[in-house]
Design a protein around this motif. Structure first.
Motif, PDB file in Angstrom:
ATOM      1  N   SER A  27      24.944  44.987 -23.640  1.00 37.61           N
ATOM      2  CA  SER A  27      25.521  46.109 -24.371  1.00 37.61           C
ATOM      3  C   SER A  27      25.406  45.960 -25.883  1.00 37.61           C
ATOM      4  O   SER A  27      25.262  46.948 -26.590  1.00 37.61           O
ATOM      5  N   ASN A  28      25.467  44.719 -26.383  1.00 40.60           N
ATOM      6  CA  ASN A  28      25.438  44.511 -27.830  1.00 40.60           C
ATOM      7  C   ASN A  28      24.118  43.959 -28.349  1.00 40.60           C
ATOM      8  O   ASN A  28      23.923  43.872 -29.561  1.00 40.60           O
ATOM      9  N   GLY A  29      23.242  43.536 -27.467  1.00 42.74           N
ATOM     10  CA  GLY A  29      21.946  43.021 -27.893  1.00 42.74           C
ATOM     11  C   GLY A  29      21.998  41.628 -28.490  1.00 42.74           C
ATOM     12  O   GLY A  29      21.296  41.349 -29.442  1.00 42.74           O
ATOM     13  N   GLY A  30      22.818  40.740 -27.949  1.00 40.80           N
ATOM     14  CA  GLY A  30      22.893  39.363 -28.455  1.00 40.80           C
ATOM     15  C   GLY A  30      22.096  38.411 -27.583  1.00 40.80           C
ATOM     16  O   GLY A  30      21.277  38.815 -26.760  1.00 40.80           O
ATOM     17  N   SER A  31      22.343  37.118 -27.793  1.00 42.15           N
ATOM     18  CA  SER A  31      21.675  36.107 -26.974  1.00 42.15           C
ATOM     19  C   SER A  31      22.637  34.970 -26.632  1.00 42.15           C
ATOM     20  O   SER A  31      22.277  33.804 -26.682  1.00 42.15           O
ATOM     21  N   SER A  32      23.863  35.316 -26.290  1.00 43.77           N
ATOM     22  CA  SER A  32      24.861  34.294 -25.988  1.00 43.77           C
ATOM     23  C   SER A  32      24.761  33.760 -24.560  1.00 43.77           C
ATOM     24  O   SER A  32      25.330  32.723 -24.255  1.00 43.77           O
ATOM     25  N   PHE A  62      31.733  33.544 -14.129  1.00 43.83           N
ATOM     26  CA  PHE A  62      32.419  34.564 -14.917  1.00 43.83           C
ATOM     27  C   PHE A  62      31.950  34.544 -16.370  1.00 43.83           C
ATOM     28  O   PHE A  62      31.719  35.592 -16.974  1.00 43.83           O
ATOM     29  N   VAL A  63      31.797  33.351 -16.925  1.00 45.76           N
ATOM     30  CA  VAL A  63      31.370  33.238 -18.324  1.00 45.76           C
ATOM     31  C   VAL A  63      29.928  33.720 -18.491  1.00 45.76           C
ATOM     32  O   VAL A  63      29.620  34.482 -19.415  1.00 45.76           O
ATOM     33  N   ILE A  64      29.044  33.297 -17.588  1.00 43.43           N
ATOM     34  CA  ILE A  64      27.632  33.679 -17.711  1.00 43.43           C
ATOM     35  C   ILE A  64      27.447  35.176 -17.481  1.00 43.43           C
ATOM     36  O   ILE A  64      26.723  35.838 -18.235  1.00 43.43           O
ATOM     37  N   PHE A  65      28.116  35.731 -16.468  1.00 47.86           N
ATOM     38  CA  PHE A  65      28.005  37.178 -16.233  1.00 47.86           C
ATOM     39  C   PHE A  65      28.625  37.964 -17.383  1.00 47.86           C
ATOM     40  O   PHE A  65      28.084  38.992 -17.802  1.00 47.86           O
ATOM     41  N   GLY A  66      29.751  37.493 -17.908  1.00 46.73           N
ATOM     42  CA  GLY A  66      30.367  38.162 -19.054  1.00 46.73           C
ATOM     43  C   GLY A  66      29.465  38.128 -20.272  1.00 46.73           C
ATOM     44  O   GLY A  66      29.327  39.133 -20.985  1.00 46.73           O
ATOM     45  N   ALA A  67      28.822  36.996 -20.507  1.00 46.84           N
ATOM     46  CA  ALA A  67      27.887  36.901 -21.638  1.00 46.84           C
ATOM     47  C   ALA A  67      26.672  37.783 -21.412  1.00 46.84           C
ATOM     48  O   ALA A  67      26.159  38.398 -22.356  1.00 46.84           O
ATOM     49  N   ALA A  68      26.216  37.874 -20.175  1.00 46.40           N
ATOM     50  CA  ALA A  68      25.050  38.721 -19.884  1.00 46.40           C
ATOM     51  C   ALA A  68      25.377  40.199 -20.110  1.00 46.40           C
ATOM     52  O   ALA A  68      24.560  40.942 -20.686  1.00 46.40           O
TER      53      ALA A  68
END
Length: 130
Positions: A37-42, A26-32
């Motif tokens: 959508s926001n263009g980050g690298s979390s 859930f965390v990895i898919f949410g970060a992806a």
């Protein structure tokens, strides 16, 4: 037979890793999705945390295996802990099998049964009567 603290702590970490591995997808898919959508690298840092926990569990289970062998304690829990941690450590896609193996590993490592070749030592101080 002595009870080893390293086995208790390793069993606790195996249970913590089960919870973390359940949350990892859930965390990895949410970060992806957030990165898309926001263009980050979390996503990288989130995945790195979960992989680091898996490899910490791997190393701790190896230490518990060595200590259990020295004290004639069954190695089943430590071996299963190594396998479960390695499953997730190689790929997060194996999170569910890793959780199942780690739950069984935690049970066996917390029990700390003597190994099959364990011969109890006679304690002279308890066998003497005054």
């Amino acid at each position: 037979m002595t009870r080893l603290k390293i086995n208790t702590w390793t069993g606790i970490l195996d249970i913590v890793n089960c919870v973390l591995f359940a949350l990892s997808w859930f965390v990895i898919f949410g970060a992806a999705f957030s990165d898309a959508s926001n263009g980050g690298s979390s996503t990288d840092s989130a995945a790195t945390f979960f992989y680091a926990m898996a490899w910490i569990g791997f190393v701790l289970n190896i230490i518990a295996l060595v200590q259990s062998r020295k004290h004639n304690i069954s190695l089943v829990g430590s071996v299963l802990g190594i396998i479960g941690s390695a499953l997730f450590g190689f790929t997060a896609a194996l999170a569910f099998p890793a959780m199942v193996v780690l739950i069984v590993a935690a049970v066996f490592i917390m029990l700390q049964h003597p190994s099959k070749n364990y011969v109890p030592q006679n304690d002279d101080s308890q066998s003497r009567t005054n």
